[in-house]
Write a protein that holds these residues in place. Structure first.
Motif, short mmCIF file in Angstrom:
data_model
loop_
_atom_site.label_atom_id
_atom_site.label_comp_id
_atom_site.label_asym_id
_atom_site.label_seq_id
_atom_site.Cartn_x
_atom_site.Cartn_y
_atom_site.Cartn_z
N GLY A 28 -3.87 -2.89 68.60
CA GLY A 28 -3.40 -3.63 69.69
C GLY A 28 -3.67 -3.13 70.93
O GLY A 28 -3.42 -1.75 70.90
N PRO A 29 -3.52 -3.68 72.02
CA PRO A 29 -3.69 -3.20 73.43
C PRO A 29 -2.20 -2.34 73.63
O PRO A 29 -1.31 -2.60 73.43
CB PRO A 29 -3.91 -4.29 74.44
CG PRO A 29 -3.30 -5.41 73.57
CD PRO A 29 -3.72 -5.26 72.31
N VAL A 30 -2.42 -1.20 74.35
CA VAL A 30 -1.11 -0.29 74.98
C VAL A 30 -0.70 -1.19 76.17
O VAL A 30 -1.36 -1.35 77.12
CB VAL A 30 -1.57 0.91 75.25
CG1 VAL A 30 -0.43 1.92 75.77
CG2 VAL A 30 -2.44 1.59 73.88
N GLU A 68 -6.52 -1.04 78.79
CA GLU A 68 -8.03 -0.82 78.62
C GLU A 68 -7.82 -0.01 77.34
O GLU A 68 -9.22 -0.09 76.49
CB GLU A 68 -8.35 -0.02 79.64
CG GLU A 68 -8.59 -0.38 80.94
CD GLU A 68 -7.24 -0.13 81.83
OE1 GLU A 68 -7.26 0.04 83.12
OE2 GLU A 68 -6.13 0.26 81.09
N VAL A 69 -7.00 0.49 76.55
CA VAL A 69 -7.00 1.36 75.26
C VAL A 69 -6.21 0.53 74.24
O VAL A 69 -5.23 -0.14 74.57
CB VAL A 69 -6.27 2.53 75.46
CG1 VAL A 69 -6.29 3.50 74.42
CG2 VAL A 69 -7.08 3.42 76.70
N ARG A 70 -6.72 0.44 73.13
CA ARG A 70 -6.27 -0.26 71.88
C ARG A 70 -6.03 0.92 71.04
O ARG A 70 -6.73 1.79 70.66
CB ARG A 70 -7.19 -1.08 71.36
CG ARG A 70 -7.67 -2.45 72.13
CD ARG A 70 -8.79 -3.11 71.61
NE ARG A 70 -8.51 -3.72 70.15
CZ ARG A 70 -7.90 -4.68 70.10
NH1 ARG A 70 -7.19 -5.48 70.95
NH2 ARG A 70 -7.87 -5.14 68.90
N LEU A 71 -4.65 0.75 70.25
CA LEU A 71 -4.39 2.06 69.39
C LEU A 71 -3.76 1.21 68.04
O LEU A 71 -3.35 0.21 68.09
CB LEU A 71 -3.14 2.90 70.00
CG LEU A 71 -3.41 3.33 71.29
CD1 LEU A 71 -2.16 4.28 71.82
CD2 LEU A 71 -4.49 4.58 71.02
N HIS A 72 -3.81 2.03 67.21
CA HIS A 72 -3.10 1.69 65.70
C HIS A 72 -1.78 2.17 66.30
O HIS A 72 -1.21 3.41 66.14
CB HIS A 72 -3.52 2.70 64.59
CG HIS A 72 -5.04 2.24 64.28
ND1 HIS A 72 -6.02 2.47 64.91
CD2 HIS A 72 -5.54 1.43 63.09
CE1 HIS A 72 -7.09 1.93 63.97
NE2 HIS A 72 -6.92 1.26 63.17
N LEU A 73 -0.80 1.10 66.15
CA LEU A 73 0.75 1.18 66.72
C LEU A 73 1.42 0.61 65.43
O LEU A 73 0.99 -0.33 64.76
CB LEU A 73 1.05 0.55 67.88
CG LEU A 73 0.12 0.97 68.93
CD1 LEU A 73 0.43 0.18 70.32
CD2 LEU A 73 0.49 2.63 69.26
N ALA A 74 2.73 1.10 65.33
CA ALA A 74 3.65 0.60 64.39
C ALA A 74 4.76 -0.05 65.18
O ALA A 74 5.30 0.41 66.15
CB ALA A 74 4.17 1.83 63.42
N PRO A 75 5.35 -1.01 64.44
CA PRO A 75 6.57 -2.02 64.98
C PRO A 75 7.78 -0.91 65.27
O PRO A 75 8.55 -1.21 66.11
CB PRO A 75 6.90 -2.99 64.41
CG PRO A 75 6.24 -2.67 62.96
CD PRO A 75 4.99 -1.79 63.24
N PRO A 82 6.68 0.44 80.59
CA PRO A 82 7.07 -0.06 79.43
C PRO A 82 7.42 0.65 78.13
O PRO A 82 6.26 1.13 77.59
CB PRO A 82 6.63 -1.60 79.38
CG PRO A 82 5.38 -1.09 80.02
CD PRO A 82 5.53 -0.11 80.89
N VAL A 83 8.52 0.53 77.69
CA VAL A 83 8.73 1.44 76.12
C VAL A 83 9.39 0.76 75.14
O VAL A 83 9.87 -0.37 75.62
CB VAL A 83 9.26 2.78 76.47
CG1 VAL A 83 8.41 3.70 77.37
CG2 VAL A 83 10.67 2.62 77.04
#
Length: 224
Positions: free
Chosen positions: A24-26, A31-38, A204-205
């Motif tokens: 999903g987008p960061v 502009e950047v999409r990453l493999h992220l964990a919830p 935002p974090v």
């Protein structure tokens, strides 16, 4: 370890990263999409189960940390910093900064981590953004980052021992002529007197990572 064993291990790591994240987008860097964990703790437990080890490094690669987000935002907003240059993203985590540098027109980008899971994540994230990033598992901190023209680091001054290795590395890179940029959300061990602030953001974090939903974060340039 033989070359075929290394390849087999890396394929397994990449499969794990892919299976335990979603793309999903960061936030703040769409502009950047990453493999992220919830969230972090359950993922860390799954890593230990998968590896059969209780000393697995935390999954820093599965999140967009404030320091890296700030550097990525700065690079994308100021592409002249990296355009046409060789770039090293050190302690790259997810590779967010490396991907941003590639998108901003860097001639070549290398992202380095000591965690094989991070290297797997960087490879996947470069692919998700259709950019070329060389992902390596290595410890470069006894060198000077050569031949990179630009050295980028997001959030590396959060521990005393880590800061004690990183600052000399960054200073050696600066002395040989590299531009050095660091993102930092107010960590305790940043030697601010050695740097000049070039940008400040409210990033935002995730509440799972920090003590507040927005983290004031500075991009610092190392002085000569």
């Amino acid at each position: 370890m033989e070359a075929d064993q290394v390849l087999s291990t890396q394929i397994g790591v990449t499969d794990f990263v892919s299976a335990n994240t979603s793309v999903g987008p960061v936030p703040f860097v769409p502009e950047v999409r990453l493999h992220l964990a919830p969230e972090a703790i359950a993922l860390w437990e799954r890593m230990e189960e998968s590896s059969g080890r209780s000393d697995t490094a935390p999954p820093f690669w599965a999140f967009a940390w404030a320091g890296g987000v700030a550097v990525a935002r700065y690079v994308l907003d100021h592409p002249e910093v990296v355009a046409g240059r060789t770039v090293l993203d050190i302690a790259a985590g997810s590779g967010l900064v490396a991907v941003a540098a590639a998108k901003a027109g860097a001639r070549a980008v290398r992202a380095v981590e000591i965690d094989p899971y991070a290297v797997g994540a960087i490879e996947l994230n470069a692919r998700a953004n259709a950019v070329a990033v060389q992902a390596d598992c290595a410890d470069l901190l006894d060198g000077d980052g050569a031949p990179a023209d630009v050295v980028l680091a997001g959030d590396v001054f959060y521990e005393r021992a880590m800061a004690a290795r990183f600052l000399p590395f960054l200073e050696r890179a600066r002395r040989r002529g590299a531009v050095v940029l660091v993102g930092d959300p107010g960590r305790a061990y940043l030697p601010a007197d050695r740097f000049q602030a070039v940008a400040r953001y409210d990033v935002p974090v995730s509440a799972d990572l920090e003590d507040r939903p927005m983290k004031p974060t500075t991009v610092w340039q190392l002085l000569s």
